[in-house]
Design an enzyme around this catalytic site. Sequence first.
Site, PDB file in Angstrom:
ATOM      1  CB  THR A  47       8.286  -1.983  -1.525  1.00 53.59           C
ATOM      2  OG1 THR A  47       8.039  -1.527  -2.853  1.00 53.59           O
ATOM      3  CG2 THR A  47       9.766  -1.893  -1.229  1.00 53.59           C
ATOM      4  CE1 TYR A 135       0.635  -0.339  -7.252  1.00 53.75           C
ATOM      5  CE2 TYR A 135       0.281  -1.787  -5.369  1.00 53.75           C
ATOM      6  CZ  TYR A 135       1.065  -1.372  -6.427  1.00 53.75           C
ATOM      7  OH  TYR A 135       2.265  -1.989  -6.674  1.00 53.75           O
ATOM      8  CE  LYS A 163       2.992   2.489  -6.776  1.00 52.51           C
ATOM      9  NZ  LYS A 163       3.536   1.425  -5.909  1.00 52.51           N
TER      10      LYS A 163
END
Length: 304
Positions: A47, A135, A163
Amino acid sequence: MKHVFDGILCLPVTPFRKDEVDTATLRRITDVIIGDGADGLVPTGATGEFPYLLHGERRKIWETVVDEANGRAKVIAGTGAISTKEATQFTREAKDVGCDGVMLAHPMLMQANDAETYEHFKAVATKVDIPIIMYNNPGFGKSMSPGVVAKLAEEFSNIVAYKEDDFLHPRFTEIIRRCRDKITLFTGSPAAYLSFLTHGGHGALIAEFQAFPHLMNGLRDSFTRGDHEKALYYHELILRMFNIIDTYFVGASFWGRYKAIWRLRGLDMSFDVRAPCTPVKPEQLERSRPEFLELDVGDDWYVK
């Protein structure tokens, strides 16, 4: 369980003005996100447009967020990189800057097998003594297997969380089953948050908190107190949020969506995203405004 990070962690956008990192606005959104109740911030994740940042810009962003947070919330640097060598270098720099931990992506731009994935995380975990969130994002490469996630969780004391951005239900529920008592497990999507919690996952590591924090807080708080009807209410509002985004922000890059919604919240943030990405157009935002404002927003949603 290695209990280092928990709750809701937010992936802030990287504000730009004239293609330069806008540190003043970055400070402002850091302060707002903390005030909205995030347990931590994860700058320079996807992001935050990490693939498009120069090396020095990543460090500048971490320094800015660490300074502004000033201990009020955890700061976890996104240190994903194409090579293990560069990922290790970024992770060392994040520790030097004073970050509380890092979010390290699995091998990118390759279909890494379990051995390659294991060696990638092992190399960083053994060379830099800092808490690591693994991740997994299938958009980067091949998803990590439940077996290698469990093996890494068991063998390295500084690998403390995971995650998930691969939302194949049998896959992520198997990871939860095998790892929930070993490390903290975060979903990468609010749309999967209720399912994640129901199956024994622990938290959310998401971009959308900066857009509609009351929806994420509302789901978590309702679930925690056992009010599953209210949790489902917030879950359905979250699904509506994504429907609005998909309807009105066609053609815009993922991170551009949240820069636009910051403007709805009253912040003077540029729509700019770094090329070759595509920003939301002002007219797209204006058409979406009435729909977004029906998502149970209150006066406290607006940035003062």
